[in-house]
Motif scaffolding. Structure first.
Motif, PDB file in Angstrom:
ATOM      1  N   PHE A  24       0.818  -1.207   0.000  1.00 56.37           N
ATOM      2  CA  PHE A  24       0.000   0.000   0.000  1.00 56.37           C
ATOM      3  C   PHE A  24       0.858   1.265   0.000  1.00 56.37           C
ATOM      4  O   PHE A  24       0.575   2.218  -0.735  1.00 56.37           O
ATOM      5  CB  PHE A  24      -0.934  -0.013   1.214  1.00 56.37           C
ATOM      6  N   GLY A  25       1.906   1.283   0.808  1.00 59.00           N
ATOM      7  CA  GLY A  25       2.772   2.466   0.870  1.00 59.00           C
ATOM      8  C   GLY A  25       3.481   2.734  -0.443  1.00 59.00           C
ATOM      9  O   GLY A  25       3.609   3.892  -0.871  1.00 59.00           O
ATOM     10  N   LEU A  69       0.966   4.381  -2.910  1.00 56.95           N
ATOM     11  CA  LEU A  69       0.701   5.801  -2.656  1.00 56.95           C
ATOM     12  C   LEU A  69       1.860   6.672  -3.128  1.00 56.95           C
ATOM     13  O   LEU A  69       1.658   7.783  -3.632  1.00 56.95           O
ATOM     14  CB  LEU A  69       0.442   6.034  -1.162  1.00 56.95           C
ATOM     15  N   ASN A  70       3.082   6.178  -2.957  1.00 54.49           N
ATOM     16  CA  ASN A  70       4.244   6.965  -3.386  1.00 54.49           C
ATOM     17  C   ASN A  70       4.371   7.016  -4.902  1.00 54.49           C
ATOM     18  O   ASN A  70       5.064   7.908  -5.423  1.00 54.49           O
ATOM     19  CB  ASN A  70       5.520   6.376  -2.786  1.00 54.49           C
ATOM     20  N   PRO A  83      -2.367  12.164  -1.613  1.00 61.41           N
ATOM     21  CA  PRO A  83      -2.317  10.748  -1.221  1.00 61.41           C
ATOM     22  C   PRO A  83      -2.160  10.535   0.279  1.00 61.41           C
ATOM     23  O   PRO A  83      -2.579   9.498   0.802  1.00 61.41           O
ATOM     24  CB  PRO A  83      -1.095  10.218  -1.989  1.00 61.41           C
ATOM     25  N   ARG A  84      -1.569  11.484   0.994  1.00 58.63           N
ATOM     26  CA  ARG A  84      -1.382  11.305   2.441  1.00 58.63           C
ATOM     27  C   ARG A  84      -2.705  11.244   3.181  1.00 58.63           C
ATOM     28  O   ARG A  84      -2.793  10.651   4.262  1.00 58.63           O
ATOM     29  CB  ARG A  84      -0.527  12.434   2.998  1.00 58.63           C
ATOM     30  N   ALA A 109      -4.986   7.432   3.235  1.00 60.00           N
ATOM     31  CA  ALA A 109      -4.418   6.225   3.851  1.00 60.00           C
ATOM     32  C   ALA A 109      -5.535   5.390   4.457  1.00 60.00           C
ATOM     33  O   ALA A 109      -6.201   5.826   5.396  1.00 60.00           O
ATOM     34  CB  ALA A 109      -3.387   6.612   4.903  1.00 60.00           C
ATOM     35  N   ARG A 143      -2.023   0.207   6.461  1.00 55.26           N
ATOM     36  CA  ARG A 143      -0.629   0.455   6.796  1.00 55.26           C
ATOM     37  C   ARG A 143       0.237   0.375   5.547  1.00 55.26           C
ATOM     38  O   ARG A 143      -0.080  -0.352   4.613  1.00 55.26           O
ATOM     39  CB  ARG A 143      -0.150  -0.563   7.825  1.00 55.26           C
ATOM     40  N   PRO A 144       1.344   1.109   5.511  1.00 55.16           N
ATOM     41  CA  PRO A 144       2.171   1.120   4.298  1.00 55.16           C
ATOM     42  C   PRO A 144       2.682  -0.257   3.892  1.00 55.16           C
ATOM     43  O   PRO A 144       2.848  -0.535   2.706  1.00 55.16           O
ATOM     44  CB  PRO A 144       3.326   2.059   4.668  1.00 55.16           C
TER      45      PRO A 144
END
Length: 376
Positions: free
Chosen positions: A123-124, A127-128, A221-222, A225, A228-229
């Motif tokens: 997931f993290g 998002l990045n 994107p922050r 959430a 968890r990343p």
């Protein structure tokens, strides 16, 4: 003569020592040359960048094909491949067909929807990697009590706005502006997202009923959430083309979100059952209800020695320790169903049931537990 002999011996000793020194120096130079050669060979064995990439598993060609090796494979070994969920691809193929029809009716234009890929990501990392600007929509699956994410690229947003508001067709690439989205753009994009969500509900309907609602829409994107990343998730990439324009829609479902329907997604084809078939169960139940069974009314029973039983003769009287008002047991085989009161109707002996049937000791939960143990 003695002096000449001594001088000759000393000359020979000097010559021998000189030869030994020369040989020692030659051996020393050979050893140094060998050391230099080893150092040169070791210097030649320094790994180049391609060998380092192959060792660490960062080969770009393999990454594009989805194959991982080396350290990269170890890092991502915890991810679950979507191929272990065969029904998932069938669901999203159905979504592609439904969305194609819905968007054509929505835009009155020739819309083509295609499924680019279904991959497993963290997931993290996802998002990045989201290209900005974009609209990230947080979805809530009501029946699953969890969330998902839908990302609409900026190119698709401007293309959809252009089509809906009557823009001219052209081959010019739409310029992505660095300004916030207007209220009209957000509203029309939300209508398109709700349309896709309705089709997602229809796509999942043969497996399980689920309702997807728009929780909120974010551009950062922050603020989107939902897990968890390090959590694993499934990423579905849809490509929407409208003649010479279009873009991507990405749907992200964490594994925790689809956990309630994991058994359905493990099916190889639609409607596959694991040990339970409702059609067969209904047929069996109807046949059991129509079957004939023997019912016994037992007034009294007791145990006596075999010798006493063998001595029973005609005319003997057996005393039952019962009265006419004592209950009679109704049995089917060795199973006691209930109790009744003995009486008579005309010339027939009858019983009247005095309490409900005893609850069965075996029900469907026992068979379900046996199925679970067998699958484990």
């Amino acid at each position: 003569m003695a002096d000449e002999k001594d001088d000759l011996m000393s000359a020979l000793d000097e010559e021998q020592s000189k030869n030994d020194d020369d040989m020692a120096s030659e051996w020393a130079s050979m050893i140094e040359g060998a050391d230099d050669g080893d150092n040169e060979s070791q210097a030649d064995r320094i790994l180049n960048q391609d060998e380092i990439d192959n060792l660490l598993g960062f080969d770009q060609a393999d990454l594009n094909e989805g194959e991982m090796s080396g350290v990269q494979a170890l890092i991502n070994s915890a991810l679950v491949s979507y191929e272990r969920l065969p029904m998932l691809e069938i669901v999203f193929d159905r979504l592609v067909r439904l969305t194609t029809t819905s968007l054509r009716n929505f835009t009155s234009d020739n819309v083509e929807v295609s499924l680019d890929s279904i991959t497993s990501v963290r997931f993290g990392d996802y998002l990045n990697s989201v290209p900005l600007p974009a609209i990230l929509t947080v979805l809530k699956a009501e029946e699953w009590d969890n969330f998902g994410l839908m990302t609409v690229e900026s190119n698709l947003i401007y293309s959809m706005i252009d089509v809906l508001l009557g823009g001219r067709r052209g081959n010019n690439t739409i310029r992505v502006e660095g300004r916030p989205y207007t209220t009209i753009e957000m509203s029309l994009t939300k209508r398109m997202i709700e349309l896709i969500l309705d089709d997602m509900m229809k796509a999942f309907e043969p497996l399980t009923p689920v309702t997807f609602n728009v929780e909120r829409m974010e551009t950062n994107p922050r603020f989107a959430a939902i897990a968890r990343p390090a959590n694993a998730a499934i990423l579905i990439e849809l490509r929407i083309d409208m003649d010479d324009r279009g873009g991507k829609v990405e749907i992200l479902l964490p594994y925790a979100t689809i956990e309630p329907i994991r058994e359905q997604l493990l099916q190889m084809f639609m409607g596959e059952k694991f040990g339970r078939d409702p059609i067969w169960e209904g047929h069996l139940a109807s046949e059991i209800y129509a079957a004939e069974t023997e019912l016994e009314a037992v007034l009294h029973e007791w145990e006596i020695p075999l010798s006493q039983a063998m001595n029973i003769e005609q005319g003997d009287t057996l005393m039952f320790e019962r009265t006419p008002n004592d209950p009679v047991s109704l049995r089917c085989g060795d199973v006691k169903l209930t109790e009744a009161q003995m009486g008579h109707i005309g010339k027939y002996v009858s019983v009247r049931v005095t309490r409900p049937l005893n609850p069965p000791k075996v029900n469907m939960s026992v068979f379900e537990a046996m199925d679970e143990q067998g699958s484990d």
